[in-house]
Design a protein around this motif. Structure first.
Motif, PDB file in Angstrom:
ATOM      1  N   SER A  35      81.416  94.073 -37.681  1.00 39.10           N
ATOM      2  CA  SER A  35      81.379  95.185 -36.734  1.00 39.10           C
ATOM      3  C   SER A  35      80.314  96.208 -37.082  1.00 39.10           C
ATOM      4  O   SER A  35      80.025  97.094 -36.307  1.00 39.10           O
ATOM      5  CB  SER A  35      82.747  95.881 -36.671  1.00 39.10           C
ATOM      6  OG  SER A  35      83.089  96.377 -37.933  1.00 39.10           O
ATOM      7  N   ASP A  36      79.676  96.065 -38.309  1.00 35.35           N
ATOM      8  CA  ASP A  36      78.614  96.986 -38.668  1.00 35.35           C
ATOM      9  C   ASP A  36      77.335  96.690 -37.900  1.00 35.35           C
ATOM     10  O   ASP A  36      76.432  97.510 -37.838  1.00 35.35           O
ATOM     11  CB  ASP A  36      78.316  96.915 -40.172  1.00 35.35           C
ATOM     12  CG  ASP A  36      79.395  97.621 -40.981  1.00 35.35           C
ATOM     13  OD1 ASP A  36      79.418  97.432 -42.196  1.00 35.35           O
ATOM     14  OD2 ASP A  36      80.194  98.342 -40.364  1.00 35.35           O
ATOM     15  N   THR A  37      77.245  95.501 -37.325  1.00 38.64           N
ATOM     16  CA  THR A  37      76.064  95.146 -36.558  1.00 38.64           C
ATOM     17  C   THR A  37      76.276  95.476 -35.101  1.00 38.64           C
ATOM     18  O   THR A  37      77.401  95.669 -34.654  1.00 38.64           O
ATOM     19  CB  THR A  37      75.779  93.640 -36.694  1.00 38.64           C
ATOM     20  OG1 THR A  37      76.851  92.927 -36.085  1.00 38.64           O
ATOM     21  CG2 THR A  37      75.652  93.228 -38.149  1.00 38.64           C
ATOM     22  N   ALA A  38      75.189  95.513 -34.355  1.00 44.08           N
ATOM     23  CA  ALA A  38      75.305  95.829 -32.925  1.00 44.08           C
ATOM     24  C   ALA A  38      76.151  94.793 -32.220  1.00 44.08           C
ATOM     25  O   ALA A  38      77.021  95.113 -31.429  1.00 44.08           O
ATOM     26  CB  ALA A  38      73.913  95.909 -32.299  1.00 44.08           C
ATOM     27  N   ALA A  39      75.898  93.499 -32.518  1.00 41.34           N
ATOM     28  CA  ALA A  39      76.672  92.439 -31.863  1.00 41.34           C
ATOM     29  C   ALA A  39      78.129  92.526 -32.250  1.00 41.34           C
ATOM     30  O   ALA A  39      79.031  92.359 -31.426  1.00 41.34           O
ATOM     31  CB  ALA A  39      76.096  91.080 -32.229  1.00 41.34           C
ATOM     32  N   GLY A  40      78.379  92.807 -33.548  1.00 44.04           N
ATOM     33  CA  GLY A  40      79.758  92.899 -34.013  1.00 44.04           C
ATOM     34  C   GLY A  40      80.502  94.038 -33.360  1.00 44.04           C
ATOM     35  O   GLY A  40      81.677  93.934 -33.041  1.00 44.04           O
ATOM     36  N   THR A  41      79.824  95.168 -33.141  1.00 45.46           N
ATOM     37  CA  THR A  41      80.455  96.305 -32.491  1.00 45.46           C
ATOM     38  C   THR A  41      80.875  95.958 -31.076  1.00 45.46           C
ATOM     39  O   THR A  41      81.949  96.308 -30.621  1.00 45.46           O
ATOM     40  CB  THR A  41      79.492  97.510 -32.478  1.00 45.46           C
ATOM     41  OG1 THR A  41      79.170  97.863 -33.819  1.00 45.46           O
ATOM     42  CG2 THR A  41      80.131  98.707 -31.792  1.00 45.46           C
ATOM     43  N   GLN A  42      80.019  95.225 -30.352  1.00 47.59           N
ATOM     44  CA  GLN A  42      80.357  94.816 -29.003  1.00 47.59           C
ATOM     45  C   GLN A  42      81.585  93.932 -28.994  1.00 47.59           C
ATOM     46  O   GLN A  42      82.462  94.080 -28.166  1.00 47.59           O
ATOM     47  CB  GLN A  42      79.161  94.100 -28.366  1.00 47.59           C
ATOM     48  CG  GLN A  42      77.972  95.030 -28.104  1.00 47.59           C
ATOM     49  CD  GLN A  42      76.768  94.277 -27.601  1.00 47.59           C
ATOM     50  OE1 GLN A  42      76.804  93.063 -27.447  1.00 47.59           O
ATOM     51  NE2 GLN A  42      75.700  94.993 -27.352  1.00 47.59           N
ATOM     52  N   VAL A  43      81.639  93.000 -29.951  1.00 45.65           N
ATOM     53  CA  VAL A  43      82.813  92.130 -30.034  1.00 45.65           C
ATOM     54  C   VAL A  43      84.059  92.948 -30.326  1.00 45.65           C
ATOM     55  O   VAL A  43      85.095  92.767 -29.713  1.00 45.65           O
ATOM     56  CB  VAL A  43      82.598  91.059 -31.123  1.00 45.65           C
ATOM     57  CG1 VAL A  43      83.889  90.286 -31.362  1.00 45.65           C
ATOM     58  CG2 VAL A  43      81.488  90.089 -30.711  1.00 45.65           C
ATOM     59  N   SER A  44      83.956  93.902 -31.255  1.00 47.53           N
ATOM     60  CA  SER A  44      85.104  94.727 -31.609  1.00 47.53           C
ATOM     61  C   SER A  44      85.589  95.543 -30.417  1.00 47.53           C
ATOM     62  O   SER A  44      86.787  95.660 -30.179  1.00 47.53           O
ATOM     63  CB  SER A  44      84.755  95.665 -32.771  1.00 47.53           C
ATOM     64  OG  SER A  44      84.435  94.938 -33.933  1.00 47.53           O
ATOM     65  N   ASP A  45      84.658  96.116 -29.663  1.00 54.28           N
ATOM     66  CA  ASP A  45      85.027  96.883 -28.483  1.00 54.28           C
ATOM     67  C   ASP A  45      85.765  96.008 -27.485  1.00 54.28           C
ATOM     68  O   ASP A  45      86.760  96.411 -26.881  1.00 54.28           O
ATOM     69  CB  ASP A  45      83.781  97.477 -27.811  1.00 54.28           C
ATOM     70  CG  ASP A  45      83.124  98.551 -28.662  1.00 54.28           C
ATOM     71  OD1 ASP A  45      83.714  98.928 -29.684  1.00 54.28           O
ATOM     72  OD2 ASP A  45      82.021  98.999 -28.293  1.00 54.28           O
ATOM     73  N   GLY A  46      85.275  94.770 -27.316  1.00 55.60           N
ATOM     74  CA  GLY A  46      85.927  93.842 -26.393  1.00 55.60           C
ATOM     75  C   GLY A  46      87.319  93.479 -26.843  1.00 55.60           C
ATOM     76  O   GLY A  46      88.233  93.361 -26.019  1.00 55.60           O
TER      77      GLY A  46
END
Length: 267
Positions: A35-46
């Motif tokens: 989630s520290d990465t941009a892609a990971g944050t998007q996944v976490s938000d989803g």
């Protein structure tokens, strides 16, 4: 949305583990979470949003028909409602804006005043506050709002209609006196996003009898403050719309918002 005592929102924290660390083997270094990465944050938000939607399905099976359950995707405020049960309580439906919610909503006031924190995800609880539907019905509300470092991302909201007894009495009266049904008020048409924007702008302008060209800075600032508290500036293009209505520039409106933000931070 009777007066209620404002309380600081409760922030949930994780419990510390009580399991001791084994000393007979080396402890591996923890890897940085995805989630520290941009892609990971998007996944976490989803995942947060999907969890709220599934939770709303479960809660809908045990609450009564006068308790509305709404899930907002706050990354898209123009059409934030992605799930709703018992929408007749507020007259809303999937695809409507967060602006269409109850008036006096404490959670919405926090959402519109939120600033990017740069920190990890956090979740705030706003519980047992009174709000009102667009038709003026008294509601008891509770909301859970999830944030990431950029601001609010999702909200789980419960709105319970306090006028249930009155409606039950009315239903009984209608059954005993069918002729009275002709006196029922026509169903209120749901407002679309364009109508909501216009309504918020026009009802926030004060004084009413003074043309915007003759309004003082203090009057314009106060009008913008009312618009902000109703969530108007969550919507893309709202700043330009307000600037045009007040006969000024969008940069002036941004300056007003900065001034209001600094003022409220001192309160």
């Amino acid at each position: 949305m009777a007066s209620t005592t404002t309380e600081s929102p409760r922030v949930g924290t994780a419990r510390e583990s009580k399991n001791p660390v084994r000393r007979d083997r080396p402890v591996a270094k923890a890897k940085a979470p995805a989630s520290d990465t941009a892609a990971g944050t998007q996944v976490s938000d989803g995942i947060v949003l999907e969890l709220m939607k599934k939770l709303s399905e479960a809660v809908s099976t045990i609450v009564d028909s006068q308790t509305e359950i709404v899930i907002h995707d706050l990354r898209h405020p123009e059409a934030s409602i992605v799930s709703i049960f018992n929408g007749h309580v507020s007259g809303r439906r999937i695809g409507q804006s967060v602006l269409a919610g109850p008036s006096g909503d404490k959670a919405l006031l926090d959402i519109v005043s939120a600033r990017p924190s740069g920190s990890d995800h956090q979740i705030l609880v706003f519980d047992s506050y009174e709000s009102k539907s667009r038709e003026g019905a008294a509601l008891m509300s509770s909301s859970v709002v999830a944030y990431d470092g950029e601001g609010p991302i999702a909200a789980f909201c419960l709105n319970s209609d306090l006028g249930t007894r009155e409606r039950i009495l009315k239903d009984i009266t209608d059954l005993l006196m069918p002729a009275s049904s002709s006196m029922l008020q026509p169903e209120t048409r749901s407002q679309n996003i364009e109508e909501l924007i216009v309504d918020i702008i026009e009802t926030s302008l004060e004084p009413k009898d003074v043309p915007t060209a003759r309004m003082t800075k203090a009057e314009k600032l106060s009008s913008v403050d009312r618009m902000q508290k109703r969530g108007l500036f969550l919507i893309r293009g709202a700043v330009e719309r307000v600037a045009k209505r007040l006969g000024t520039t969008k940069f002036t409106i941004y300056n007003y918002l900065d001034e209001l933000g600094a003022r409220h931070a001192k309160d």
